[in-house]
Design a protein around this motif. Structure first.
Motif, PDB file in Angstrom:
ATOM      1  N   ILE A  50       0.847  -1.193   0.000  1.00 40.80           N
ATOM      2  CA  ILE A  50       0.000   0.000   0.000  1.00 40.80           C
ATOM      3  C   ILE A  50       0.886   1.248   0.000  1.00 40.80           C
ATOM      4  O   ILE A  50       1.811   1.380   0.809  1.00 40.80           O
ATOM      5  CB  ILE A  50      -0.927   0.018   1.227  1.00 40.80           C
ATOM      6  N   LEU A  51       0.593   2.156  -0.920  1.00 41.55           N
ATOM      7  CA  LEU A  51       1.347   3.403  -1.026  1.00 41.55           C
ATOM      8  C   LEU A  51       0.620   4.499  -0.256  1.00 41.55           C
ATOM      9  O   LEU A  51      -0.518   4.843  -0.573  1.00 41.55           O
ATOM     10  CB  LEU A  51       1.496   3.800  -2.493  1.00 41.55           C
ATOM     11  N   VAL A  52       1.292   5.039   0.755  1.00 36.54           N
ATOM     12  CA  VAL A  52       0.751   6.173   1.509  1.00 36.54           C
ATOM     13  C   VAL A  52       1.563   7.404   1.116  1.00 36.54           C
ATOM     14  O   VAL A  52       2.753   7.489   1.422  1.00 36.54           O
ATOM     15  CB  VAL A  52       0.817   5.932   3.024  1.00 36.54           C
ATOM     16  N   SER A  53       0.936   8.329   0.417  1.00 37.27           N
ATOM     17  CA  SER A  53       1.635   9.492  -0.121  1.00 37.27           C
ATOM     18  C   SER A  53       1.329  10.728   0.717  1.00 37.27           C
ATOM     19  O   SER A  53       0.186  11.200   0.761  1.00 37.27           O
ATOM     20  CB  SER A  53       1.225   9.730  -1.576  1.00 37.27           C
ATOM     21  N   ASP A  54       2.354  11.237   1.392  1.00 34.15           N
ATOM     22  CA  ASP A  54       2.232  12.454   2.199  1.00 34.15           C
ATOM     23  C   ASP A  54       2.473  13.648   1.280  1.00 34.15           C
ATOM     24  O   ASP A  54       3.601  13.930   0.891  1.00 34.15           O
ATOM     25  CB  ASP A  54       3.260  12.420   3.333  1.00 34.15           C
ATOM     26  N   GLU A  55       1.398  14.352   0.937  1.00 33.54           N
ATOM     27  CA  GLU A  55       1.474  15.485   0.024  1.00 33.54           C
ATOM     28  C   GLU A  55       1.109  16.784   0.732  1.00 33.54           C
ATOM     29  O   GLU A  55       0.564  17.718   0.131  1.00 33.54           O
ATOM     30  CB  GLU A  55       0.582  15.220  -1.196  1.00 33.54           C
ATOM     31  N   ILE A  56       1.456  16.864   2.007  1.00 35.36           N
ATOM     32  CA  ILE A  56       1.063  18.019   2.814  1.00 35.36           C
ATOM     33  C   ILE A  56       1.690  19.318   2.313  1.00 35.36           C
ATOM     34  O   ILE A  56       1.120  20.395   2.479  1.00 35.36           O
ATOM     35  CB  ILE A  56       1.400  17.767   4.309  1.00 35.36           C
ATOM     36  N   HIS A  57       2.865  19.224   1.679  1.00 35.76           N
ATOM     37  CA  HIS A  57       3.523  20.416   1.119  1.00 35.76           C
ATOM     38  C   HIS A  57       3.184  20.611  -0.353  1.00 35.76           C
ATOM     39  O   HIS A  57       3.837  21.400  -1.040  1.00 35.76           O
ATOM     40  CB  HIS A  57       5.041  20.291   1.265  1.00 35.76           C
ATOM     41  N   GLY A  58       2.165  19.914  -0.851  1.00 39.42           N
ATOM     42  CA  GLY A  58       1.908  19.882  -2.278  1.00 39.42           C
ATOM     43  C   GLY A  58       1.530  21.203  -2.922  1.00 39.42           C
ATOM     44  O   GLY A  58       1.658  21.354  -4.138  1.00 39.42           O
ATOM     45  N   ASP A  59       1.063  22.169  -2.149  1.00 38.83           N
ATOM     46  CA  ASP A  59       0.734  23.488  -2.701  1.00 38.83           C
ATOM     47  C   ASP A  59       1.937  24.414  -2.735  1.00 38.83           C
ATOM     48  O   ASP A  59       1.871  25.495  -3.341  1.00 38.83           O
ATOM     49  CB  ASP A  59      -0.363  24.154  -1.863  1.00 38.83           C
ATOM     50  N   LEU A  60       3.031  24.014  -2.084  1.00 41.55           N
ATOM     51  CA  LEU A  60       4.190  24.890  -1.925  1.00 41.55           C
ATOM     52  C   LEU A  60       5.266  24.502  -2.940  1.00 41.55           C
ATOM     53  O   LEU A  60       6.300  23.923  -2.604  1.00 41.55           O
ATOM     54  CB  LEU A  60       4.713  24.801  -0.490  1.00 41.55           C
ATOM     55  N   ILE A  61       4.997  24.815  -4.196  1.00 42.47           N
ATOM     56  CA  ILE A  61       5.902  24.477  -5.284  1.00 42.47           C
ATOM     57  C   ILE A  61       6.770  25.691  -5.585  1.00 42.47           C
ATOM     58  O   ILE A  61       6.273  26.740  -6.019  1.00 42.47           O
ATOM     59  CB  ILE A  61       5.116  24.037  -6.527  1.00 42.47           C
ATOM     60  N   MET A  62       8.075  25.552  -5.357  1.00 42.70           N
ATOM     61  CA  MET A  62       8.998  26.674  -5.486  1.00 42.70           C
ATOM     62  C   MET A  62       9.782  26.664  -6.797  1.00 42.70           C
ATOM     63  O   MET A  62      10.353  27.674  -7.191  1.00 42.70           O
ATOM     64  CB  MET A  62       9.980  26.668  -4.302  1.00 42.70           C
ATOM     65  N   GLY A  63       9.840  25.535  -7.465  1.00 41.89           N
ATOM     66  CA  GLY A  63      10.554  25.444  -8.727  1.00 41.89           C
ATOM     67  C   GLY A  63       9.594  25.439  -9.905  1.00 41.89           C
ATOM     68  O   GLY A  63       8.426  25.822  -9.799  1.00 41.89           O
ATOM     69  N   ASP A  64      10.097  24.979 -11.044  1.00 43.28           N
ATOM     70  CA  ASP A  64       9.298  24.992 -12.273  1.00 43.28           C
ATOM     71  C   ASP A  64       8.472  23.725 -12.458  1.00 43.28           C
ATOM     72  O   ASP A  64       7.549  23.704 -13.270  1.00 43.28           O
ATOM     73  CB  ASP A  64      10.227  25.161 -13.489  1.00 43.28           C
ATOM     74  N   ARG A  65       8.804  22.655 -11.730  1.00 42.27           N
ATOM     75  CA  ARG A  65       8.102  21.391 -11.930  1.00 42.27           C
ATOM     76  C   ARG A  65       6.845  21.348 -11.066  1.00 42.27           C
ATOM     77  O   ARG A  65       6.920  21.466  -9.850  1.00 42.27           O
ATOM     78  CB  ARG A  65       9.009  20.212 -11.583  1.00 42.27           C
ATOM     79  N   PRO A  66       5.678  21.142 -11.664  1.00 40.24           N
ATOM     80  CA  PRO A  66       4.456  21.044 -10.857  1.00 40.24           C
ATOM     81  C   PRO A  66       4.411  19.732 -10.090  1.00 40.24           C
ATOM     82  O   PRO A  66       5.091  18.758 -10.441  1.00 40.24           O
ATOM     83  CB  PRO A  66       3.348  21.110 -11.907  1.00 40.24           C
ATOM     84  N   LEU A  67       3.607  19.714  -9.055  1.00 39.61           N
ATOM     85  CA  LEU A  67       3.397  18.486  -8.301  1.00 39.61           C
ATOM     86  C   LEU A  67       2.667  17.457  -9.160  1.00 39.61           C
ATOM     87  O   LEU A  67       1.708  17.786  -9.850  1.00 39.61           O
ATOM     88  CB  LEU A  67       2.559  18.765  -7.055  1.00 39.61           C
ATOM     89  N   THR A  68       3.133  16.218  -9.104  1.00 41.77           N
ATOM     90  CA  THR A  68       2.364  15.097  -9.646  1.00 41.77           C
ATOM     91  C   THR A  68       1.780  14.353  -8.458  1.00 41.77           C
ATOM     92  O   THR A  68       2.466  13.568  -7.796  1.00 41.77           O
ATOM     93  CB  THR A  68       3.237  14.148 -10.480  1.00 41.77           C
ATOM     94  N   SER A  69       0.536  14.628  -8.146  1.00 44.73           N
ATOM     95  CA  SER A  69      -0.108  13.911  -7.054  1.00 44.73           C
ATOM     96  C   SER A  69      -0.362  12.468  -7.473  1.00 44.73           C
ATOM     97  O   SER A  69      -0.661  12.185  -8.647  1.00 44.73           O
ATOM     98  CB  SER A  69      -1.430  14.590  -6.694  1.00 44.73           C
ATOM     99  N   VAL A  70      -0.297  11.564  -6.516  1.00 44.39           N
ATOM    100  CA  VAL A  70      -0.692  10.178  -6.782  1.00 44.39           C
ATOM    101  C   VAL A  70      -2.136  10.131  -7.267  1.00 44.39           C
ATOM    102  O   VAL A  70      -2.523   9.236  -8.022  1.00 44.39           O
ATOM    103  CB  VAL A  70      -0.487   9.318  -5.520  1.00 44.39           C
TER     104      VAL A  70
END
Length: 399
Positions: free
Chosen positions: A201-221
């Motif tokens: 089971i994959l548990v993905s902690d994306e709590i910082h997912g809105d805080l993108i500081m570089g050019d690459r967007p978040l890829t949420s699971v």
């Protein structure tokens, strides 16, 4: 337009970062850069929403109702490109509580849980505290074309770890705390595929997912195929984004009905709960009215990051760092100056008089690093850099 310069005096309030800081002296002369919350005041719309709750004067039991869900759904559709269904939502008091709940529900005592150190230290603590076994798939440390630290995933090692007979779960951090990586879409997909292939089971902690500081967007699971996200538990919250950690609210997303039902049935009387009156109001105001605030915050944090790395880079040419792609936490490497983590900690605390979350607490690969919290007025970071540089001028290790 928004205020990122006011420094509120949190001494004597029980604030985790400030609890051991003496109340006397100038506020600007105190530099705690440890616990990952912000020193910024919350957005005006959030404060107004909380005042409205107080003025209503009734603080009864609360549910994650349809307007609450719609605020979450619309936010993630706009910011991350995925659309939630209401059935998937499992409200919880915090991401760490949800991680521990998942461990207790789906992993038996003695069975293995994969982590990727150096990583957020409650991952290891939560596994060990519940009698489960840590299976470490360490991040690979290298250098990029500019000579800066570059972290990657050891996929061969991950495949081997996931194939273990009694390995049941993986805790995945994206964006990664503390190294600041935002994993590519290919990396996220490969992690999810390995977990699915081995029934982990994959548990993905994306709590910082809105805080993108570089050019690459978040890829949420949550943006992956139904098959892959059906094997996942995805943890989100407004807490890091809008400085709401003290409101104790997070949103856990479990697409698979069987997985979700098992989780809910076993944990309903322990940690699964609706948001409080205050948390509900704060989230709905943040997600509905504070997008401009977040965009300005990200620009400000980028400026703080550039300032700290410029000052420290000029003063300490042998110091290195990991480029900040996500989070507001700068991962700095002092191994060229210190032979062991304890001497670095003594230098930071006793000579420079700065409180960090020391790199060693993040596990394998963290010794010799300091994590700087950039979510504060720039003058606080100016003072911290001054202190570090002044202390180094008195220390022969920097000669």
């Amino acid at each position: 337009m928004y205020d990122f310069e006011t420094l509120v005096d949190r001494r004597g309030t029980g604030a985790s970062k400030w609890v051991n800081v003496k109340a006397e002296g100038e506020l600007e002369d105190v530099v705690p850069l440890s616990v990952a919350d912000m020193e910024f005041v919350a957005p005006p719309a959030v404060r107004r929403a909380l005042r409205d709750v107080v003025d209503r004067g009734v603080f009864g039991y609360q549910n994650a109702d349809e307007p609450y869900f719609e605020a979450c759904r619309d936010w993630y559709a706009r910011r991350q490109g995925w659309v939630a269904e209401q059935d998937w939502l499992v409200p919880a008091q915090g991401v760490v509580q949800a991680l521990c709940a998942a461990i207790m529900v789906f992993v038996r005592e003695g069975e293995g849980v994969i982590i990727q150190e150096p990583v957020y230290y409650p991952f290891r603590a939560g596994i060990e505290a519940h009698g489960r076994r840590v299976v470490n798939n360490p991040l690979v440390e290298g250098l990029d074309s500019d000579g800066r630290l570059a972290y990657s995933i050891d996929f061969e090692g991950l495949e081997a770890a996931a194939s273990g007979e009694d390995v049941r779960m993986m805790l995945f951090c994206n964006p990664h705390n503390p190294v600041g990586r935002v994993w590519t879409s290919e990396e996220v997909r490969r992690v999810a595929e390995i977990c699915k292939r081995h029934d982990v089971i994959l548990v993905s902690d994306e709590i910082h997912g809105d805080l993108i500081m570089g050019d690459r967007p978040l890829t949420s699971v949550m943006t992956l195929s139904d098959e892959l996200r059906g094997n996942a538990i995805v943890c989100t919250a407004p807490s890091k984004t809008f400085n709401q950690a003290g409101l104790m609210n997070s949103n856990i997303w479990i697409c698979d009905e069987k997985l979700r039902r098992t989780f809910n049935e076993k944990m309903a009387c322990v940690v699964i709960n609706g948001p409080s009156n205050f948390a509900r109001a704060a989230l709905m105001a943040a997600y509905g009215e504070c997008e401009d605030w977040l965009d300005e915050l990200i620009v400000y944090i980028r400026g703080n990051d550039a300032y700290v790395k410029t000052r420290l880079g000029e003063a300490f040419p042998e110091m290195n760092w990991s480029p900040l792609e996500g989070t507001y936490l700068s991962w700095t490497d002092w191994r060229a100056y210190f032979d062991d983590a304890d001497s670095l900690e003594r230098f930071a605390q006793d000579e420079a008089r700065i409180a960090f979350d020391e790199g060693k607490i993040f596990g394998c690969g963290g010794a010799g690093f300091e994590r700087w919290n950039l979510a504060c007025p720039r003058r606080v970071l100016e003072r911290a850099c001054d202190r570090f540089i002044e202390a180094a001028a008195r220390d022969p290790r920097f000669a």
